[in-house]
Design an enzyme around this catalytic site. Structure first.
Site, short mmCIF file in Angstrom:
data_model
loop_
_atom_site.label_atom_id
_atom_site.label_comp_id
_atom_site.label_asym_id
_atom_site.label_seq_id
_atom_site.Cartn_x
_atom_site.Cartn_y
_atom_site.Cartn_z
N LEU C 227 6.27 -23.80 -10.66
CA LEU C 227 7.41 -22.98 -11.06
C LEU C 227 7.00 -21.86 -12.02
CD1 LEU C 227 10.54 -22.85 -10.72
CD2 LEU C 227 10.68 -24.13 -12.86
N ASP C 228 7.35 -20.63 -11.68
CA ASP C 228 7.10 -19.46 -12.54
C ASP C 228 5.61 -19.20 -12.77
OD1 ASP C 228 9.85 -19.18 -12.75
OD2 ASP C 228 9.97 -20.27 -14.62
#
Lengths: 284, 284, 284, 284
Positions: C227-228
């Site tokens: 994530l990210d």
């Protein structure tokens, strides 16, 4: 929605100004939300914006004008008081280039611009679709050769009929007469697609491309009789390189135009702008 | 220190150009470190910069010039080949405003600018201290009223004596004659303290303050006969507001001047700049 | 519309690469419009993008793949060839926050984004109005608690049915499973409303406000399992001050999000992005 | 040199604050030069900076403290009053990386930073040359392994001996103990070479290069016990691309470091900074 009052003042600078305003407001129970002052020492000018909560404030709008008028007179103030609950009524003029129109209408619909938009005016029919989508009445006012006087007459009628406070030229490509402009002093905002004063006049991106600048810009300003010479409200720039052809400049410029125009409109409808000596003070 | 060769080319665009240059270099064992091309479709121009490692390269500098000359002729190329091991010799001219001088000398001393600085020239005596600190010979060449021709003669003598390749005007406030400039075509870099073409000429910060712009700028450019009209190398801007008085503009501007001038100098001494049609291509 | 081919290459760096590619193209009469190379000396990687006019080019798409395959093999290239006349098919996913959706659809309709948009997908019904206005089919795929697997199944079916090449998450607030992401490697672009890696995860504007940063940012990146953490495509920032409350950060951030997402999408559909070592190379 | 007084206030927000301060100053004939307020509605805090001309002001410094103390008590103000004619005494600490030192000393010598610099301290001997050139006493305080306590003792003695008000860490690479920091609360300014909170800790440019960010940054902040966690004073960023190698990041970063550190120092010595809730308010 908040219910505040905004007071804008400019006057010759002298001792006791802030105290006089602050005391007046305190006396009637104002709860100040924002206050900002500016002094121009060269011109000996004092400019102020103060915003307070109207809940619990002891004066009606009419009473305020009467009583504060006495303070204002003593200090030779030019001033106006506005209420946030009475939003500005804004007209948008545009041509076929509708990116600024689309941007302003979206920002309005999403609550970013607190104002009313009773009409969109264009000398082209295409923008009617966008206006309709956002539920804004659209008026087609063609400008035929030799018919400018007639077109401006029709436009002024519309502005008056809809009690317009602010006229936004969102890439509207026609030049207004001095007569027209005189009806809306400091109330017409234009976006010019260059970093003024560079590349004033026509085809600024072509001029910028020709000159080989490394940054292009856009400028929002109040319209005065002198073309592209009115007080600048906001400017921004974007980097370009030799890889950018004319089309790239135009495309990058569109984003700048949207930014500088929407900021100017927001500051205006929030009563954050004062003009003096061909300049603006932005109380942000 | 790396030992590379840099080839800069411009010529009419046609098929086979990249292949011809790449083949030539490959044939003699070049290990290409950087290559960059640009096409101006409007002017039908091809511009290229290629840098390769000289270790293992099969041609001496003299041989290269001879053999590549044949390729160049075929494609009507204007071209030059430079070696990174032969650094440019740069002279800095300045006046009493010495922030750009201090900046350039520090960058040079810290290894950021790979070049030789055989002399600093000024029409004031003050900058001698800075030059001395950094171990650079200083020459005081006063410019008295009516004595410009004589001063320029003395300056040209110095430039010739020290075999100067590049002349940097680090806020040198005197205007050179066309005759002087003609000796150093595309070899004089100036910094102008505005976002050109806005506020060309004298006192640009005063002009900017008067006009009420929301961004101030600085521009580095090659000097040509037309004052402030030469090809722009780099520009940058900083935000200002009504809170900034003239002095603040000047102070913020100094940082911009240092940035745009030092970048221009670095690109020049690294042979990253080509000029055409009054513009520059920066191969970064 | 221009009819060009784009070749993207990455491979171990070695001598003769540029010559080999340039010769191959020249041999079949290619008129090169743009060419750009990058070398990562640390990883000994060579990356290249070259675009040429297909008018007068001597190979069909099938022939090109066959013949260039031999060159590619010799140099261990990963490569792909795309034709500008076969636009990418892009799906946009969004939630109730529709500013990025409105921005992308406008840019598409005005010709700035050359691609096809066969569908807009949302877990809310509201965005259907915008999609309809721009003539794009809208699909409402609710994501109920515990129903993520089912929703992703429906989404994948849609993507497959409409032969989607690129999936753009325009402030779509759901997190995809690794399984979902694995179907579209380097083909899902997300916008995160912070300057990554600062303020990854939820409520980045709240985090930024809390921390008292002086600039806020936005980041567009390819989505990976982490994530990210995927390769960053574009970032931009805007200045904030103590005068900006959380709402101001959110509003200023929206403009950043639109900018960084639309640039990323444009570069992707113009085949200007190569990824390696968790980074991107943008051939602009 | 101007002779003004600056009053900095923070206290719980309530009605009548501005009036009380303005009245007090008006009563003793203050001519206000600048005034700025800020309200944090979430924390119900009021912060204010006011600067007035001391010419014609009716109170001595001692009298002011006594009489204003009564007002302050009533409103539970934390406050301080400073006079511009009593410049701050600043110590600069640095290591071998001397670009920030050179920048600060030049700005001081050119009159941009109005303060006294009684000493430069370093754990290396090299910076002595720069200090000497600018006429600033230099102290070499080595930090040997296991000798940090002793070094800090020597440094504190110097700071006390020279009555230092502000300690600037101009790329000083040693980490201070909590004990040391406790002597100078909100009086130590550091520059960190990243866009905090991204890349806190060591080797931030390496981290940024590894992560493939498209902008690099620098941050100036007050030093607290928590490393890189103190209130942020200023941040700035520069664009980088895949063309920039680690060395390019470091070089571009140096310019950012100089900018954000020098701005922080200027604001501090001009008494423009208030801190609250781990944030700063900059009254510019």
């Amino acid at each position: 929605m908040k219910h505040t009052a905004i007071l804008l003042i400019d006057c010759p600078d002298r001792r006791g100004l802030v105290a006089a305003v602050a005391n007046f407001l305190y006396q009637y129970g104002a709860n100040i939300v924002h206050a900002d002052q500016h002094r121009d020492s060269e011109l000996n000018l004092f400019l102020m914006r103060v915003e307070w909560d109207l809940e619990g404030f002891g004066l009606s709008s009419i009473e305020f004008r009467e009583k504060f008028g006495l303070v204002a007179e003593k200090f030779q103030m030019r001033w106006k008081m506005e209420e946030s609950s009475k939003p500005q009524r804004m007209a948008i003029f545009c041509s076929k280039q509708d990116h600024c129109l689309a941007d302003l209408l979206y920002r309005h619909s999403s609550g970013e611009l607190i104002c009313e938009i009773p009409l969109v005016v264009s000398n082209h029919e295409e923008p009617s679709r966008l206006a309709e989508f956002y539920g804004i009445p659209f008026h087609y006012v063609p400008v035929v050769k030799g018919g400018k006087v007639q077109a401006e007459r029709a436009q002024l009628d519309l502005l008056e009929k809809y009690s317009i406070d602010l006229l936004v030229l969102a890439r509207y490509m026609q030049i207004f007469s001095s007569e027209f402009i005189s009806h809306y002093p400091q109330k017409i905002i234009n976006v010019h697609h260059s970093f003024l004063p560079a590349f004033a006049g026509g085809k600024p991106y072509h001029q910028a491309f020709e000159r080989g600048v490394k940054l292009i810009g856009a400028t929002s300003h109040y319209v005065t009789e002198d073309l592209d010479q009115g007080p600048i409200i906001e400017q921004d720039v974007a980097r370009v390189s030799h890889r950018d052809q004319l089309d790239d400049l135009i495309q990058k410029g569109r984003d700048l135009e949207k930014m500088v125009l929407s900021r100017a409109v927001r500051w205006h409808v929030e009563h954050r702008i004062l003009t003096y000596a061909k300049k603006t003070v932005i109380f942000d």
